[in-house]
Design a protein around this motif. Structure first.
Motif, short mmCIF file in Angstrom:
data_model
loop_
_atom_site.label_atom_id
_atom_site.label_comp_id
_atom_site.label_asym_id
_atom_site.label_seq_id
_atom_site.Cartn_x
_atom_site.Cartn_y
_atom_site.Cartn_z
N HIS A 80 0.83 -1.19 0.00
CA HIS A 80 0.00 0.00 0.00
C HIS A 80 0.87 1.26 0.00
CE1 HIS A 80 -3.47 2.49 0.58
NE2 HIS A 80 -3.03 2.93 1.75
N GLU A 81 0.52 2.22 -0.87
CA GLU A 81 1.21 3.50 -1.03
C GLU A 81 2.63 3.35 -1.58
OE1 GLU A 81 1.10 5.70 2.56
OE2 GLU A 81 -1.08 6.00 2.52
N ASP A 82 2.97 2.20 -2.13
CA ASP A 82 4.24 2.06 -2.83
C ASP A 82 4.13 2.68 -4.22
OD1 ASP A 82 6.20 0.35 -4.69
OD2 ASP A 82 6.95 0.28 -2.64
N GLU B 114 2.57 0.45 -6.80
CA GLU B 114 1.47 -0.24 -6.12
C GLU B 114 0.64 -1.08 -7.09
OE1 GLU B 114 -2.34 0.88 -3.24
OE2 GLU B 114 -0.96 2.42 -3.94
#
Length: 1011
Positions: free
Chosen positions: A870-872, A875
């Motif tokens: 998450h939030e990479d 993503e």
């Protein structure tokens, strides 16, 4: 606080700051956005400051120094600074060209000067008290007994600190047990019959004692145990005797106090304490002697008043109970003329000053002690001066019970005692027989049984041996208790903190009293002088002379040892100043101490010369111990107890921090080779780990269970944290942050690392885990994630109760579709199959095989991966890749489940006629170029029980390796340095927000009532 001036351009300063007040050279400014005013600029600045980390937030006010006509100012003061007490290494008064008087606070790598106090001495004293309480509570928790008033840090007041300091000083001055608490202090006057006048002083009352000390230092001191008191009564108030109180004690003694303020209240309180003491007083041994199992050789008289000196009889000790024949070893020699004179002087003195524990202790008493105690009275006087006589009288039969309970027990302490028994004064006849060795064994093992925290430490055997030479066995035991638990606190443990503190005090006194010599003394003197304190000179000079040192020690405490050490150095000042090196200086001191004689041992043996003395050197001049003691009192004493305790408090901070620094370096040395963190980052990580431990110890009440700080453990395991502390650190420094799922992952990680199942983990395990997360290869990271989702890390009581763990098993019957062209899919299948075979071969060579993962555990594993992505920045690609891998692994598990059922079915044939299962059902991949009648290849993972859906670590790793986006995610470099910097800033704010959230439920009922 003094700050190095920092130049600030005036124009830029006016954009973010508002001038509140100014003079000719100084300007007080307020940060925009703080306080009054709500314009747009102020709101923007306030918002900017709010979003910054707490350490980067600017103080709301500052002071600038301005030269008239200049456009550049110098920032000289800031009003916001937080220094944890546990980081303070030194507190001292100082001055410089700008500040005539300031308090310097030294922390690792930083010194700060604070000035402009209303009362600098009082401020420094409070700072020392707070630092001492905090550091002893956090760093010396095994030897520190916190006052009940100081249990809650947020409720500590200056009054509480002063009360604690007064109680500690009261116990030190009168040498009372640690549990004694000071109740009242009154100015008064006491009738002193030896001077035939009333002596002004102060009266102190505690739980079990009434004490008095004169205003004039050393004039008179009295200790009255309440168990010796017969009556407390108010006398008629007259002009000559205002507000008199008479305290009568056993032994036909009475003490008259006058000029007592609030006499009625004081007397009522004393009578109440007297009733409580009498109610708790044990049965007199005379009435219960028939039931006392104490061996006759161990029995002693039971009350303090029984220990009088009316007949001045010879005590029963190892040295006095030998054969009376003059030629027998240890026989009592004829009383010399000097001994007769001492007996006469003490007979007269005791007749005037009292013969019991309640005697008047004066300067005359000190002078008599300095000239040497009579051998026949030495043991009894040691009991009286040390306070051990009261302990002996208060615990009839206690020593005998300890001896019986400790008989036959085997532990580390008893093994060390047995090893040192024959090293204790081996040249003395009393310890060349089994009788003397047995008595020493009983005393040491009984004390180890009484106080397991101390147990047995080296040098205790030498001290106990000397005590047994002059006192009966039970008396020697209580003398040992008095020395170890009251007179030399924290000396006898594996860290010898107390001895190091007093050695540091000695160095400060040396710089004050002998400054020129202090500059020239060798650095190795510290190790030599430390042995003086540990053994009270018993191993440094001949026994007859060292016993004279013990005489002064039991009367004046550690002050006698400090001033004697100064006298030894002063007597050798010229030779020490001209010594060529450290070795020569230490040899000179050793030779000097070897040739100190006393009237108890006037002759020196032929082999007493120091080993380093060559044949062509003249033997050193013999020094009389009496002259040396007299010089120590005249030139360097007597030292004030209050002064010594203040110095001990100050130097204890430095010694404790020194131990912590040594422990830290050893931890880094041990853990460093096991991890890939750079040394600086590993040090920062250790500081965070230790600080989290400190915060919890300081703000939380101690909980039952194993000690979280145990200095006896290996360095890397001394500090340990529990699951809540670990969760906070995991949130701060772990790269695997999963949003709301982070706490659950932290809990599983803690269970995995808790090998000993004591709900505590040490720094070594913590660092190794983080090293895998930051610096491990992809297969190591996946293995760690895999282990976090199987037992013991994952349990049925896992917090993630709403997860698919509680739902029916997932199933899919659709064919495996990758959404790729046929050729690519074929290559993908071959690649995955080959990976599984290679990993299976490597597994056979590796460590213990990991258990296979069930479908429920696998779903939790996938959920963690989704949370990590998450939030990479990548993503979407990561989600698509993990969806592909998850579908593949679910079908691998189903194929294994069906294959397991088919292979275990009793109807399945094993002969040649049995038909092979269809490839599309019983194998995940089939080679397209394989003939239909070719038998399927063996499976790469072991089968589970019938009907179980399982997947192995090798299958998961091989599947993840086929997706480049996943490989990139787990192999990308991670910046631990920025993570550590943010953690260092946010550690306190995270703790504060957590404490505030815990307070909200308590405040909620009140807010409901208000609403």
């Amino acid at each position: 606080m003094w700050l190095p001036p920092e130049e600030v351009p005036l124009r830029s300063a006016l954009r973010l700051w508002v001038t509140q007040r100014s003079s000719g050279h100084f300007v007080l400014q307020r940060r925009r956005g703080h306080g009054a005013g709500g314009r747009l600029t102020g709101r923007l600045v306030g918002a900017l400051d709010a979003v910054l980390d707490s350490s980067a937030r600017v103080a709301p006010f500052r002071i600038l120094f301005q030269v008239p006509g200049s456009q550049v100012c110098s920032q000289i003061a800031s009003v916001k600074l937080v220094i944890p007490w546990v980081d303070i290494q030194k507190l001292e008064k100082t001055s410089n060209s700008f500040l005539t008087a300031a308090v310097r606070v030294s922390t690792p790598g930083k010194e700060r000067d604070f000035a402009m106090f209303l009362d600098l001495e009082e401020a420094l004293r409070v700072m020392e008290q707070l630092a001492d309480v905090t550091l002893r509570r956090l760093l010396d928790n095994e030897g520190f007994d916190p006052d009940p008033l100081l249990q809650e840090p947020s409720q500590i007041t200056k009054r509480d600190l002063e009360a604690r300091a007064q109680s500690e000083l009261f116990r030190a001055v009168f040498r009372l047990p640690r549990p004694e608490r000071l109740h009242a202090v009154r100015d008064c006057s006491l009738w002193t019959p030896f001077s035939r006048r009333h002596t002004a002083g102060r009266l102190f009352t505690s739980d079990r004692y009434v004490c008095f000390t004169s205003t004039e230092e050393g004039c008179c001191r009295v200790i009255i145990p309440l168990r010796e008191v017969l009556s407390i009564e108010k006398m008629e108030d007259t002009g000559l005797l205002p507000s008199p109180v008479l305290i009568s004690v056993r032994g036909q003694m009475a003490f008259q106090f006058i000029e007592l303020k609030d006499r009625d209240v004081l007397v009522e309180a004393l009578l109440g304490q007297l009733r409580r003491v009498q109610a708790s007083r044990p049965t007199q041994p005379s009435a219960s002697r028939a039931h006392d199992r104490t061996p006759p050789a161990l029995r002693a008289t039971s009350t303090c008043s029984d220990h009088t000196f009316g007949d001045l009889e010879m005590v029963s000790s190892l040295s006095s109970e030998e054969s009376p024949r003059p030629e027998a070893p240890g026989a009592v020699p004829p009383v010399p003329r000097g001994e007769e004179e001492k007996m006469r002087l003490w007979r007269d003195h005791l007749g005037e000053h009292g013969r019991t524990v309640c005697m008047f202790r004066t300067d005359t008493t000190r002078r008599l002690v300095a000239t040497g105690l009579p051998r026949s009275l030495r043991g009894r006087l040691w009991l009286l001066f040390s306070g051990a006589m009261t302990d002996l009288a208060s615990h009839p039969g206690y020593y005998g019970r300890l001896v019986q309970e400790s008989l036959g027990r085997c532990c580390l302490a008893t093994e060390e005692i047995e090893r040192d028994l024959h090293r204790s004064l081996p040249e003395h006849p009393a310890f060349q027989t089994e009788r003397g060795i047995a008595a020493l064994r009983r005393v040491l093992t009984a004390y180890a049984h009484r106080n397991p925290r101390i147990g047995y430490c080296q040098s205790m055997n030498i001290l106990a041996s000397v005590l047994l030479l002059y006192a009966p066995e039970e008396d020697a035991f209580w003398l040992l208790v008095a020395v170890c638990e009251r007179m030399l606190p924290d000396y006898f443990d594996h860290r010898v903190l107390g001895a190091q503190v007093d050695q540091s005090v000695f160095e400060e006194l040396l710089r004050e009293r002998l400054p020129e010599l202090a500059e020239r003394l060798p650095s190795a003197l510290a190790s030599l002088s430390l042995s003086w304190f540990l053994t009270l000179f018993l191993s440094a000079m001949p026994l007859g002379s060292a016993v004279r040192v013990l005489d002064c020690f039991f009367f004046d405490g550690i002050a006698a040892v400090l001033q004697l050490g100064l006298a030894v150095l002063a007597a050798n000042a010229r030779a020490l100043s001209s010594s060529r090196d450290d070795g020569q200086a230490l040899t000179l001191l050793s030779r000097f101490l070897d040739h100190i004689q006393s009237e108890d041992s006037p002759g020196l043996p032929a082999d007493s010369h120091h080993a380093f003395l060559s044949d062509d050197q003249e033997p050193p001049q013999v020094t009389d111990i009496g002259d040396l003691i007299r010089d120590s009192y005249e030139k360097f004493g007597p030292q004030s107890v209050e002064q010594i305790e203040r110095m001990r408090c100050r130097h204890r901070i430095r010694v404790l921090q020194g131990h912590e620094g040594t422990a830290k370096q050893n931890v880094l040395r041990v853990v460093g080779p096991e991890v890939s963190f750079p040394p600086d980052d590993l040090e920062e990580l250790y500081d965070l780990f230790k600080r989290e431990h400190m915060l919890s110890c300081y703000w939380e009440q101690p909980r039952p269970g194993p000690a979280r700080h145990d200095p006896s453990r290996p360095y890397a395991e001394q500090y340990r944290i529990d699951s809540r502390q670990f969760a906070r650190l995991f949130q701060l420094v772990s790269p695997w942050t999963c949003g709301a799922h982070t706490g659950i992952l932290a809990e599983r990680t803690f269970r995995l690392l808790d090998d000993s199942t004591d709900h505590l983990i040490a720094f070594r395990a913590f660092a190794a885990c983080l090293d895998t997360m930051y610096n491990g290869e992809m297969n190591e990271k996946i293995k760690l994630l895999y282990r976090l989702h199987i037992p013991p890390a994952l349990t049925e009581d896992d917090q993630d109760s709403q997860s698919p763990l509680k739902n029916p098993l997932l199933s899919t019957s659709r064919p495996l579709v990758f959404g790729k062209p046929n050729d690519d899919a074929s290559d993908y299948q071959k690649q995955l199959k080959q990976m599984i075979k290679d990993l299976a071969k490597e597994k056979a060579k590796s460590e213990t095989e990991l258990p296979q993962m069930s479908q429920r555990e696998f779903i939790q594993f996938c959920k963690t991966l989704y949370s990590m992505f998450h939030e990479d920045p990548e993503e979407n690609d990561l989600y698509q890749a993990i969806a592909t891998v998850t579908t593949l692994l679910l079908q691998i598990g189903e194929v294994g489940q069906r294959g397991s059922s088919g292979s275990c079915s009793p109807d399945s044939g094993a002969g040649p006629g049995a038909s092979a299962p269809p490839p599309e059902r019983d194998s995940v991949f089939a080679d397209t170029d394989t003939a239909p009648d070719t038998a399927p290849a063996p499976r790469a993972f072991p089968q589970e029980a019938e009907g179980d859906w399982t997947v192995s670590f090798e299958h998961i790793l091989a599947s993840l390796l086929t997706e480049q986006s996943l490989v990139n995610f787990f192999e990308k470099p991670l910046d631990v340095k920025s993570k550590l910097e943010n953690a260092k800033v946010n550690q306190y704010s995270l703790r504060t927000s957590e404490m505030n959230s815990q307070l909200l439920p308590e405040l909620q009922p009140d807010s409901d009532l208000v609403g």
